[in-house]
Motif scaffolding. Structure first.
Motif, PDB file in Angstrom:
ATOM      1  N   VAL A  63      16.656  47.289  45.603  1.00  0.00           N
ATOM      2  CA  VAL A  63      15.364  47.592  46.130  1.00  0.00           C
ATOM      3  C   VAL A  63      15.524  48.954  47.050  1.00  0.00           C
ATOM      4  CG1 VAL A  63      14.296  45.210  45.644  1.00  0.00           C
ATOM      5  CG2 VAL A  63      15.529  45.848  47.761  1.00  0.00           C
ATOM      6  N   VAL A  67      12.189  48.900  52.209  1.00  0.00           N
ATOM      7  CA  VAL A  67      11.566  47.686  51.722  1.00  0.00           C
ATOM      8  C   VAL A  67      12.443  46.699  52.373  1.00  0.00           C
ATOM      9  CG1 VAL A  67      11.152  46.021  49.871  1.00  0.00           C
ATOM     10  CG2 VAL A  67      10.524  48.388  49.799  1.00  0.00           C
ATOM     11  N   GLN A  70      11.942  46.531  56.204  1.00  0.00           N
ATOM     12  CA  GLN A  70      10.731  45.685  56.534  1.00  0.00           C
ATOM     13  C   GLN A  70      10.819  44.298  56.556  1.00  0.00           C
ATOM     14  OE1 GLN A  70       7.906  47.316  53.732  1.00  0.00           O
ATOM     15  NE2 GLN A  70       7.543  49.325  54.966  1.00  0.00           N
ATOM     16  N   HIS A  71      11.575  43.629  55.436  1.00  0.00           N
ATOM     17  CA  HIS A  71      11.680  42.406  55.405  1.00  0.00           C
ATOM     18  C   HIS A  71      12.602  41.564  56.266  1.00  0.00           C
ATOM     19  CE1 HIS A  71       8.988  41.865  51.785  1.00  0.00           C
ATOM     20  NE2 HIS A  71       9.602  42.628  51.488  1.00  0.00           N
TER      21      HIS A  71
END
Length: 111
Positions: A63, A67, A70-71
Protein backbone atom coordinates in the motif's frame (compact mmCIF):
# COMPACT_ATOMS: atom_id res chain seq x y z
CA UNK A 1 -31.11 10.47 42.79
CA UNK A 2 -32.78 8.35 40.13
CA UNK A 3 -32.44 4.59 39.99
CA UNK A 4 -30.36 4.94 36.79
CA UNK A 5 -27.59 6.96 38.43
CA UNK A 6 -24.75 5.52 40.48
CA UNK A 7 -22.89 7.22 43.27
CA UNK A 8 -19.37 8.41 42.44
CA UNK A 9 -16.91 5.66 43.17
CA UNK A 10 -13.98 3.60 42.07
CA UNK A 11 -15.45 3.33 38.57
CA UNK A 12 -14.73 7.01 37.98
CA UNK A 13 -18.37 7.95 37.46
CA UNK A 14 -19.27 11.45 38.58
CA UNK A 15 -22.73 10.72 39.95
CA UNK A 16 -24.42 12.22 36.87
CA UNK A 17 -23.54 9.34 34.57
CA UNK A 18 -23.82 5.67 35.40
CA UNK A 19 -20.45 5.06 33.76
CA UNK A 20 -17.18 6.91 33.36
CA UNK A 21 -17.87 8.71 30.08
CA UNK A 22 -14.25 9.77 29.53
CA UNK A 23 -13.04 6.19 29.93
CA UNK A 24 -15.78 4.95 27.61
CA UNK A 25 -14.79 7.45 24.90
CA UNK A 26 -11.14 6.40 25.22
CA UNK A 27 -12.07 2.72 25.04
CA UNK A 28 -14.24 3.35 21.97
CA UNK A 29 -11.34 5.17 20.26
CA UNK A 30 -9.04 2.22 20.97
CA UNK A 31 -11.54 -0.32 19.66
CA UNK A 32 -12.14 1.78 16.52
CA UNK A 33 -8.38 1.84 15.98
CA UNK A 34 -8.29 -1.95 16.13
CA UNK A 35 -11.42 -2.46 14.04
CA UNK A 36 -9.88 -1.82 10.64
CA UNK A 37 -8.51 -4.47 8.28
CA UNK A 38 -5.34 -2.60 7.27
CA UNK A 39 -4.52 -1.66 10.86
CA UNK A 40 -5.01 -5.30 11.83
CA UNK A 41 -2.59 -6.27 9.06
CA UNK A 42 -0.06 -3.72 10.34
CA UNK A 43 -0.39 -5.11 13.87
CA UNK A 44 0.02 -8.68 12.62
CA UNK A 45 3.08 -7.73 10.56
CA UNK A 46 4.71 -5.99 13.51
CA UNK A 47 3.91 -8.94 15.79
CA UNK A 48 5.43 -11.36 13.26
CA UNK A 49 8.45 -9.32 12.20
CA UNK A 50 9.17 -7.06 15.17
CA UNK A 51 10.34 -3.48 14.77
CA UNK A 52 9.93 -2.09 11.23
CA UNK A 53 10.14 1.30 9.57
CA UNK A 54 7.38 2.74 7.38
CA UNK A 55 9.12 1.61 4.19
CA UNK A 56 9.28 -1.98 5.43
CA UNK A 57 5.59 -1.87 6.31
CA UNK A 58 4.27 -0.39 3.08
CA UNK A 59 6.44 -2.67 0.93
CA UNK A 60 5.22 -5.75 2.82
CA UNK A 61 1.57 -4.72 2.69
CA UNK A 62 1.74 -3.26 -0.84
CA UNK A 63 0.00 0.00 0.00
CA UNK A 64 1.11 3.61 -0.36
CA UNK A 65 3.47 5.09 2.22
CA UNK A 66 1.04 7.89 3.07
CA UNK A 67 -1.72 5.38 3.81
CA UNK A 68 0.54 3.40 6.15
CA UNK A 69 1.63 6.60 7.89
CA UNK A 70 -1.99 7.65 8.49
CA UNK A 71 -2.87 4.28 9.97
CA UNK A 72 0.25 4.19 12.14
CA UNK A 73 -0.75 7.60 13.52
CA UNK A 74 -4.12 6.18 14.57
CA UNK A 75 -2.44 3.17 16.21
CA UNK A 76 0.03 5.48 17.98
CA UNK A 77 -2.79 7.66 19.31
CA UNK A 78 -4.41 4.52 20.71
CA UNK A 79 -1.00 3.64 22.23
CA UNK A 80 -0.98 0.27 20.48
CA UNK A 81 2.12 1.08 18.44
CA UNK A 82 5.29 2.60 19.82
CA UNK A 83 7.98 4.29 17.79
CA UNK A 84 11.70 4.65 18.23
CA UNK A 85 14.23 6.61 16.22
CA UNK A 86 17.11 4.50 14.90
CA UNK A 87 19.50 6.77 13.03
CA UNK A 88 17.64 8.43 10.18
CA UNK A 89 14.66 6.10 10.46
CA UNK A 90 11.73 5.77 12.82
CA UNK A 91 10.90 2.19 13.67
CA UNK A 92 7.49 1.03 14.84
CA UNK A 93 6.68 -1.87 17.11
CA UNK A 94 3.70 -3.17 19.05
CA UNK A 95 3.23 -2.37 22.71
CA UNK A 96 2.67 -6.04 23.41
CA UNK A 97 1.70 -5.59 27.06
CA UNK A 98 -1.00 -3.06 26.15
CA UNK A 99 -2.27 -5.25 23.30
CA UNK A 100 -2.56 -8.21 25.70
CA UNK A 101 -4.50 -6.07 28.20
CA UNK A 102 -6.87 -4.87 25.46
CA UNK A 103 -7.33 -8.41 24.18
CA UNK A 104 -8.10 -9.69 27.70
CA UNK A 105 -10.65 -6.93 28.25
CA UNK A 106 -12.35 -7.56 24.89
CA UNK A 107 -12.52 -11.28 25.67
CA UNK A 108 -14.18 -10.53 29.02
CA UNK A 109 -16.67 -8.14 27.41
CA UNK A 110 -17.52 -10.67 24.70
CA UNK A 111 -18.03 -13.51 27.19
Amino acid sequence: MSEHTLNPGADGSDGKHPINVDALETAAMILRALNHELRQQIIQLLCDEGSLNVTDIFVNLRVEQSVVSQHLAILRKAEIVIRERKGKFIHYDIDRERLHRINDLVAKLAA
